[in-house]
Design an enzyme around this catalytic site. Sequence first.
Site, PDB file in Angstrom:
ATOM      1  N   ARG A   3       0.888  -1.206   0.058  1.00 42.61           N
ATOM      2  CA  ARG A   3       0.146  -0.133  -0.046  1.00 42.61           C
ATOM      3  C   ARG A   3       0.940   1.368  -0.024  1.00 42.61           C
ATOM      4  O   ARG A   3       1.644   1.406   0.985  1.00 42.61           O
ATOM      5  CB  ARG A   3      -1.010  -0.101   1.126  1.00 42.61           C
ATOM      6  CG  ARG A   3      -1.873   0.998   1.280  1.00 42.61           C
ATOM      7  CD  ARG A   3      -2.946   0.639   2.421  1.00 42.61           C
ATOM      8  NE  ARG A   3      -3.972   1.911   2.472  1.00 42.61           N
ATOM      9  CZ  ARG A   3      -4.885   1.782   3.336  1.00 42.61           C
ATOM     10  NH1 ARG A   3      -4.926   1.045   4.249  1.00 42.61           N
ATOM     11  NH2 ARG A   3      -5.605   2.834   3.479  1.00 42.61           N
ATOM     12  N   TYR A  28       0.079  13.044  -4.498  1.00 40.65           N
ATOM     13  CA  TYR A  28       0.233  12.215  -5.607  1.00 40.65           C
ATOM     14  C   TYR A  28       0.514  12.510  -6.923  1.00 40.65           C
ATOM     15  O   TYR A  28       1.464  12.282  -7.719  1.00 40.65           O
ATOM     16  CB  TYR A  28      -0.532  11.091  -5.674  1.00 40.65           C
ATOM     17  CG  TYR A  28      -0.700  10.150  -4.596  1.00 40.65           C
ATOM     18  CD1 TYR A  28      -0.002  10.019  -3.409  1.00 40.65           C
ATOM     19  CD2 TYR A  28      -1.462   8.848  -4.710  1.00 40.65           C
ATOM     20  CE1 TYR A  28       0.136   9.086  -2.638  1.00 40.65           C
ATOM     21  CE2 TYR A  28      -1.662   7.857  -3.611  1.00 40.65           C
ATOM     22  CZ  TYR A  28      -0.761   8.110  -2.838  1.00 40.65           C
ATOM     23  OH  TYR A  28      -0.820   6.996  -1.835  1.00 40.65           O
ATOM     24  N   GLU A  72      -5.544   1.050 -10.219  1.00 36.81           N
ATOM     25  CA  GLU A  72      -5.099   1.327  -8.749  1.00 36.81           C
ATOM     26  C   GLU A  72      -6.272   0.996  -7.905  1.00 36.81           C
ATOM     27  O   GLU A  72      -6.230   1.691  -6.635  1.00 36.81           O
ATOM     28  CB  GLU A  72      -4.839   2.964  -8.643  1.00 36.81           C
ATOM     29  CG  GLU A  72      -3.912   3.186  -7.366  1.00 36.81           C
ATOM     30  CD  GLU A  72      -3.567   4.473  -6.960  1.00 36.81           C
ATOM     31  OE1 GLU A  72      -2.793   4.871  -6.233  1.00 36.81           O
ATOM     32  OE2 GLU A  72      -3.924   5.451  -7.853  1.00 36.81           O
TER      33      GLU A  72
END
Length: 341
Positions: A71, A194, A284
């Site tokens: 993760r 991200y 994802e």
Amino acid sequence: MIIDCHGHYTTAPPALEAWRTQQINGLTDPARTPSRADLRVSDDELRHSIEPNQLRLMDERGIDLTVFSPRASFMAHHIGDLHTSAEWAALCNELCFRVSALHPERFAPAAMLPQSPGVDPATCVPELVRCVEEYGAVAVNLNPDPSGGHWTAPPLTDRSWYPIYEKLVEYDLPAMVHVSTSVNPAFHTTGAHYLNADTTVFMQLVQGDLFADFPTLRLIIPHGGGAVPYHWGRFRGLAMALGKPPLEKHVLGNVFFDTCVYHQPGIDLLLDVIPARNILFASEMIGAVRDVDPRTGRHFDDTHRYTEAAGLSATDLTGIYEHNARTVYPRLDALLTEQGR
């Protein structure tokens, strides 16, 4: 065949997070520090965490295989020191390997690296080697910002990263450039950090000449490349201003983007701007966006539907679904070939 190149073990058994909590508590009270042996997770627990979750959704969405790594938000390289990260990475990598061993035709293991802020990246090499040699890892995740949103590390073009690249090239192994949790309150982890990182790393590669030193190195920038496709003209213009070759020659021989973009116009833009040979299918899931889009009645992260609806040629679609991944991930191709696929 449909290969999802971007999967994380977001549904790991609760014992893993409990072990991590103990490890973090041990930073201030060493007597509470757990050993690796203290984590006990049975094969049945692994099956229960995967079969009604990732595996169920893969079956529903027609995904044949997922490249499966720890993760991302749990990597949290900013916590503790190198030893902390090394212990944590070893456990997380082992669980991903065990999942792939239980479902060898559905998951292929990828590894996180035991990075730590201010620590020489060369210290990650032993875990990289172990995961390839013992677990058959087909890729690694490389965090360009181990500080967790404060960006204290040098750009990925800096020579301090070269020991990792040298080993990746030796093993013919790609790296997905993926940050972890943001502890900077200015940057939401999945909504800002991200995507910031994807964009930032691409610009680092434009500014540098990394691939002159590593012409066979392959990097995957996830989440559709962040802002890159949307601002392709800006990057082309900046490359010209910096005296760099056209982006097609300067970076696109070594840099690839995935399809973790969660609406049809975004996927359409990605596929219109970036050459199909540089795009790998990914979702994802189960990850940052887990809800159903009320406008479509489908999960936001069901990227298979967007890709199918994008009007691609059969050749481009097959490339994005399978052949590009087999090219970018040679060890995955070898694994599939061994399985007769």
